[in-house]
Design an enzyme around this catalytic site. Sequence first.
Site, short mmCIF file in Angstrom:
data_model
loop_
_atom_site.label_atom_id
_atom_site.label_comp_id
_atom_site.label_asym_id
_atom_site.label_seq_id
_atom_site.Cartn_x
_atom_site.Cartn_y
_atom_site.Cartn_z
N GLU A 125 0.84 -1.20 0.00
CA GLU A 125 0.00 0.00 0.00
C GLU A 125 0.87 1.25 0.00
O GLU A 125 1.95 1.26 0.60
CB GLU A 125 -0.88 -0.03 1.25
CG GLU A 125 -1.93 1.04 1.35
CD GLU A 125 -2.88 0.80 2.53
OE1 GLU A 125 -3.53 1.77 2.94
OE2 GLU A 125 -2.95 -0.35 3.02
N GLU A 129 -3.38 10.27 3.11
CA GLU A 129 -4.60 10.27 3.91
C GLU A 129 -4.74 11.61 4.62
O GLU A 129 -3.83 12.05 5.32
CB GLU A 129 -4.57 9.15 4.95
CG GLU A 129 -4.60 7.75 4.34
CD GLU A 129 -4.53 6.68 5.41
OE1 GLU A 129 -5.54 5.99 5.62
OE2 GLU A 129 -3.46 6.54 6.04
#
Length: 256
Positions: A125, A129
């Site tokens: 990943e 964010e």
Amino acid sequence: MQPCAKILAATLALLASPAFAQEAFLDDFDKLDQARWYVSDGWSNGAHQNCTWSSDQVKAQNGALQVGFAPVPKGNRQYRCGEIQTRKAYGFGTYEARLKTPSGSGLNAAFFTYIGPQQGKPHDEIDFEILTRDTSHVETTTFVNGVSGDGEIGSGQSHALPQPSDTDFTTFAFTWEPDRIRFYIDGELVRTMDDPKTIPSNAQRIFFSLWGSDTLTDWMGSFTPVTTPIAMQVDWVAFTPLGENCAFDASILCQQ
């Protein structure tokens, strides 16, 4: 098997074994390209999430992708939330998106890449964010085989934004190479990761999501109830394979 579990199992089967792609693309979301994008619907990622992914929270409108969060129950959750992902997985290259978020404590607005056990791969990943309790910062993170950073303190790092993400659009980008990842905000290099433990190696799908939590308060803050629909707006997203030249004027590759 409970109905929700049946929906999740069917969806995971659909999502398994993604095709690998290395062609460049630029999507300005004049429409939602169903051949490129899969919209999550009918499940949540875990007990920490207070909303159910719902296809009605993802749409192309007014030249932008709208990824929503709404106070409308679905399944066993009080809220509906939006998530979209590419049908194909992409490898080394430059990933870029221009977006604007809402604000509110307990919400996570994300632009990231991911692959995992659902597709028969390790959990890799790469993340941008925005925890929208503080829209003046964005967090960058990677996961390699399910581990963030050294597995203890993680690889998360917070970066100040040129302007709060709920007031104007910001361009987020990263260039992923076999031996490093470089993160950019509005064209400025803000982070370079070159520790091999933090560099994913598996091709990944591109995601956008907006979701909430009642329980992850140390990280996302206490959840403030949402009383009217809100949305993250994505003006455009692009991918350029490693080694290819600048493909459009707004790309960071045109500045190098």
